[in-house]
Design an enzyme around this catalytic site. Structure first.
Site, PDB file in Angstrom:
ATOM      1  N   GLU A  82      11.526  26.286  10.821  1.00  0.00           N
ATOM      2  CA  GLU A  82      10.940  26.481  12.148  1.00  0.00           C
ATOM      3  C   GLU A  82      11.914  26.066  13.241  1.00  0.00           C
ATOM      4  OE1 GLU A  82       8.291  27.501  15.129  1.00  0.00           O
ATOM      5  OE2 GLU A  82       8.256  28.030  13.021  1.00  0.00           O
ATOM      6  N   GLY A  96      24.567  20.087  11.536  1.00  0.00           N
ATOM      7  CA  GLY A  96      23.767  21.296  11.331  1.00  0.00           C
ATOM      8  C   GLY A  96      23.978  21.878   9.951  1.00  0.00           C
ATOM      9  N   ASN A 123      21.784  33.488  21.749  1.00  0.00           N
ATOM     10  CA  ASN A 123      22.409  32.243  21.291  1.00  0.00           C
ATOM     11  C   ASN A 123      23.614  32.541  20.390  1.00  0.00           C
ATOM     12  OD1 ASN A 123      22.977  29.632  20.582  1.00  0.00           O
ATOM     13  ND2 ASN A 123      20.869  29.100  20.078  1.00  0.00           N
ATOM     14  N   TYR A 130      25.676  30.447  11.921  1.00  0.00           N
ATOM     15  CA  TYR A 130      24.875  30.880  10.776  1.00  0.00           C
ATOM     16  C   TYR A 130      25.614  31.935   9.950  1.00  0.00           C
ATOM     17  CZ  TYR A 130      20.803  28.589  12.935  1.00  0.00           C
ATOM     18  OH  TYR A 130      19.915  27.682  13.467  1.00  0.00           O
TER      19      TYR A 130
END
Length: 157
Positions: A82, A96, A123, A130
Site C-alpha cells: 500500500e 527502500g 513520480n 522500481y
C-alpha cells in the site's frame, strides 16, 4: 536496518504517512488516525502489516505498509504494498531497497507469487528506482476506486 513494526512505532508510522501525503501533493487525503493504524496493524484481527527502516543510530527513516492479496489465476496469495516511504534526507542509502527486499523474501518464503503496488505516473525518480529492481508497469490495467459519496450511494442501494 529493517524490522517488523511494533505498537510503539504507530506515532512514527503516522508521521511518515503524513509526510508521504505531502510529497504526493494530497495532504488532506491522509485522514487515518493513530488509533485506526493501531487497530489495523495490531488489533484482534490485523488486516495490514508494516516494516520499519532504521539507521544504525536508531532513527526511523522509512516504512512499508502492506496486506495480503489473492490471485484467482495463480491460486495463491501475494502481497499488495500500500505504501513505501523513505524520508528525503536518507534516500539513496538503500532503505527502500531493503524494505522491498524484505517483502520479496516474505513472498518467496511463503510461496506468494506476486508483489504489487501502485506508483504515481509523475513520480519519475521512484519509477526509475522500481524498474532498476526489475519491476515492470502493468500498463494494460487501469486502477478504479470508489470513495466518499459514490461509495456510500452504491453501498446503500
Amino acid at each position: 536496518m529493517i524490522r517488523n513494526a511494533v505498537v510503539s512505532d504507530i506515532p512514527v508510522i503516522h508521521a511518515m504517512i503524513r509526510e508521504l501525503a505531502e510529497y504526493e501533493k494530497v495532504p488532506d487525503e491522509a485522514r487515518a488516525t493513530e488509533e485506526q493504524l493501531r487497530e489495523a496493524l495490531f488489533g484482534e484481527r490485523p488486516a495490514a502489516f508494516a516494516h520499519i527502516a532504521w539507521t544504525p543510530e536508531g532513527e526511523a527513516v522509512g516504512f512499508s505498509l502492506w496486506f495480503l492479496s489473492f490471485s484467482t489465476w495463480r491460486g495463491v496469495h501475494g502481497i499488495y504494498l500500500e505504501d513505501l516511504y523513505v524520508r528525503p534526507g536518507v534516500r539513496g542509502a538503500g532503505h527502500g531497497k531493503a524494505l522491498l527486499r524484505e517483502l520479496a523474501r516474505i513472498c518467496v518464503e511463503r510461496g506468494y507469487e506476486r508483489l504489487e503496488w501502485s506508483v504515481l505516473k509523475w513520480n519519475e525518480p521512484t519509477i526509475a528506482f522500481y524498474e532498476a529492481l526489475g519491476a515492470r508497469p502493468q500498463d494494460e490495467w487501469s486502477v478504479y476506486r470508489l470513495t466518499d459519496g459514490a461509495l456510500a450511494e452504491l453501498g446503500s442501494e
